[in-house]
Write an enzyme that holds these catalytic residues in place. Structure first.
Site, PDB file in Angstrom:
ATOM      1  N   GLY C 204      43.039  40.945  47.330  1.00  0.00           N
ATOM      2  CA  GLY C 204      41.715  40.343  47.202  1.00  0.00           C
ATOM      3  C   GLY C 204      40.694  41.027  48.084  1.00  0.00           C
ATOM      4  CG  LEU C 230      42.182  42.168  41.780  1.00  0.00           C
ATOM      5  CD1 LEU C 230      41.533  43.457  41.349  1.00  0.00           C
ATOM      6  CD2 LEU C 230      41.149  41.181  42.277  1.00  0.00           C
ATOM      7  CG  ASP C 231      44.271  43.558  44.679  1.00  0.00           C
ATOM      8  OD1 ASP C 231      43.807  44.671  44.402  1.00  0.00           O
ATOM      9  OD2 ASP C 231      43.634  42.697  45.295  1.00  0.00           O
ATOM     10  CD  GLU C 232      50.236  40.553  42.061  1.00  0.00           C
ATOM     11  OE1 GLU C 232      51.405  40.890  41.874  1.00  0.00           O
ATOM     12  OE2 GLU C 232      49.851  39.955  43.086  1.00  0.00           O
TER      13      GLU C 232
END
Lengths: 287, 287, 287, 287
Positions: C204, C230-232
């Site tokens: 995040g 997101l960010d995964e």
């Protein structure tokens, strides 16, 4: 990593030529083997090909020794040197120590934890400091005192111990004596040493004192195969740790112990797993 | 890090004696200063005391220069050498380059990003490769060609450039010429060099070739103050990167560029922040 | 690294079965190819086989595209997915940026130094800060402003730019907007992002603030393929740097810039060299 | 580092105000002390001042306890909290273990080597696996079995053991039970735990499984003070090690053991040397 079945591991090297990867893979396949890993390296400059092949061999109707011999013949037909070992083989290993015990404890504890595919069959020392601890670990301890004057005799005694115990591999765990070229020639097996500096910086004696005097900002440790040229053998692994002006020589010695333990253990583990191929004064490490 | 008010930074060293920390702290306090940082180091063996003190000086009725002079007198009364700088001072800095541009770009971009408390006032090179890029950055470029035969003349020209630009500090950003002892003596200010090896390993020329030939498993870079003894100056910072048999010399050169950039930039940043105190062939880095 | 002749690189994966290494090697050999590198990996748990094979293809009577197509058919006959690229192919790459310029300069300078086998054909930004610098590098700059309200329109414009420039690969060089699932689906090519933390810690926004608040002793950066989560996305590379209580958030941001540059550049270089195979939320990196 | 005379070490913190460094230094000086180290830190945001002062106290006519009490009063007069210990004091330390023995052996061997200024006075375990080894080291072993149902009773028994042995400091050396808030409150001394991940990533159980499932490229270990919030206590030290897709969970566990040992030992050493000051959920480490 925990394979249910034993594998065969071949380390080979020789002059590069087209088709080597395919021919080795084909040889294994035709004999019912299944390649699990096949890493290779080409030294473009020297024109040398290096390979490590590991395959499942359970379906053979041959013993591992027979397969190893046949593979060596096959490799020779390609102009390659080959060494084949079974993952089921547990290398008979001796540990040489002096007074410092950190690498000694570290290797024994890793071995007891099942991390090293070896049998430690002898601990050899020029001092008696670690005799009781070795006994407490349930291992045979051999005290071979050594002075410049008695070196030849002492080394003959060491060789006798190694032969009697069937030792295939020696680890110098901060053993503070130089092995003679004659000893290395007579033993004829691999010997791994840990030097307490980032070689080639600070070869020779008292490396932490040298490092402190030079004011370096990193100290190191180097695991290498012992050769007749002191501190010049093929490097297997190196590590470093950051230091500052605040650390005096005693601090460097203490910090260095952690480095030495980890670097030596990693080199020994790679060696035992058939991952290190030495040639000239270098190594290929198939990690 | 962004302090609203300028601070004074004193670097002092001299024979150790009881009470130095208290006396320095007392001196600052009595003059209305507030110590923000006060790091010290004792070289027990040599009996030398080193200190870096940084204090808020806004409440003085004196100029920074007056305070600096007064502090130097005070330090001398304790038998100490002292250097005092204001955090508001922007060091006038020259960058020497040859053809390689990675450290050059790196320093300029960091400087443009506000990371270096300096003014880059001159770029000096023995080649013209970086002339256009330097101009694009809006910086003055000075081409001083140099051969063994013309070295003395060229260095005289370089000194002239440095003096004309009021240069206080020189960074050799992969400048491939050795500065003579005469040049260093005449310039009389600090000069930081980046050597592309983990010194003292692989001093001299073509260190990546040396590293490859030796088969090391880590390559390094070393930032040090230039002295008349090539590659023997006080080390400020070092870094290393892991390599394997797979990397050839070209790969080492490429990997090394990242190391050289980061190590040189860190050394320059520490120097400009008054965090490095050189003595003998060592440094104390108050990081 | 500098091979005289172009090579073909195949990345394949599929259900594991005996003989895969031999059959792939045999296929190449029968067509006159010489395997230079053949790395493979088995995910024992999932029963998946992964391989990267690189071979000299100059002796073929076929174009690289024909060989690629034929290899893909062969791989399919083994139940494997395959992607084949020629080392001579220069990937058409776009760089997305916002205001921060450190990763931007770093990628461009590496590309100019010849370290990336790609053609940078577009720079896209939601701000104009880097317009002039991009022009100075001689690259086309596309300003696509973007607000929550205009996101769909802006992404359509971005896709148009990518298609017009024939972009195959996008690098988010600290581009501070989240790409929508629709955009990623429509672009259909790989996108690499750099996140300024050691994922999954501090996913995040404002990760350095989060890291500072938690009091960690290491900060990190993570390069990953962008996915709709997101960010995964699958992680390609990560790096960390030691920090102490002395560093405030601004210091973390500054230190992090070096990390982000090196980690992103390494991931991009590996991707362009056909060394990264993503599957599920993981990657196999044949380094 | 081996100082001939015992030193006094004060750790103090409180609201920042001008002159604190000078006043502390002055206090020591007036009492005939000589400051060897004086590190301080300001948390600019929170307005908190932290300091570690170490001074030679041999010339006092007071006992260390008297000086400590006087210093605490002095600090209180400045609005600061202070803790003063003598370097001659050997902290009475207990080690909690379960079945894993790597951190256990590591701590004991370092302690035997003289690296930890502590007396290990108790080993406590919820299993009997390490009973014999503990006895072989000549240390008292306390078996306190523990189930969810008996936790309160077991913790009462543990507290009894700690009190009987005069334990001041507890190290959880891969002790696989969570200490309750009540236990921590009742013990009232510092407790250091090693968590086998890079916190805050992978808090909770089976962190290596979590790390493998996420596909990270680095694994970590975190030493922190235990608090009532599991895995949320102030972090003292962290380390990471690079991993690849080749490592399965068992490999991560094995590699992690080296990390856990080194990270835990460093945190314990810093704590024992009076170098760690916890405040809120963070630490200041005066290394």
């Amino acid at each position: 990593m925990a394979l249910p079945d034993p594998t065969l591991i071949a380390l080979l090297h020789g002059p590069d030529q087209p088709g080597l990867v395919a021919r080795v893979a084909g040889w294994v396949f035709e004999r019912g083997g299944n390649i699990l890993h096949a890493d290779q390296h080409r030294d473009m400059e020297a024109g040398v090909f290096f390979q490590r092949v590991e395959w499942l061999s359970q379906s053979y109707g041959y013993t591992p020794d027979e397969v190893a011999a046949e593979f060596a013949r096959f490799a020779a037909s390609l102009g390659m040197h080959a060494r084949v070992v079974s993952s089921a083989h547990r290398t008979r290993m001796a540990v040489f120590v002096s007074k410092a015990d950190h690498c000694f404890h570290d290797l024994i504890l890793r071995w007891k934890a099942g991390d090293l595919s070896a049998n430690i069959v002898a601990v050899v020392s020029n001092h008696t400091d670690l005799a009781a601890t070795t006994a407490a670990y349930g291992l045979p301890f051999h005290h071979v005192p050594l002075t410049p004057a008695t070196k030849a005799t002492a080394e003959a005694r060491q060789l006798e111990i190694l032969r009697a115990a069937g030792v295939e591999f020696v680890v110098l765990a901060r053993y503070m004596q130089v092995l003679s070229a004659d000893f290395l020639h007579a033993f004829a097996g691999p010997v791994i040493n840990i030097h307490h500096s980032f070689l080639p910086a600070f070869a020779g004696g008292r490396p932490y004192h040298q490092a402190h005097a030079r004011g370096v900002k990193l100290i190191g440790a180097t695991a290498h195969y012992a050769t007749a040229d002191l501190d010049e053998g093929p490097i297997i692994h190196q590590g470093v740790e950051r230091v500052t002006h605040r650390q005096d020589v005693d601090d460097l010695v203490r910090l260095g112990r952690d480095l030495e333990r980890v670097v030596l253990a990693q080199a020994v583990r790679w060696h035992l797993a058939g991952r290190v191929l030495a040639y000239g004064n270098k190594t290929v490490v198939f990690d």
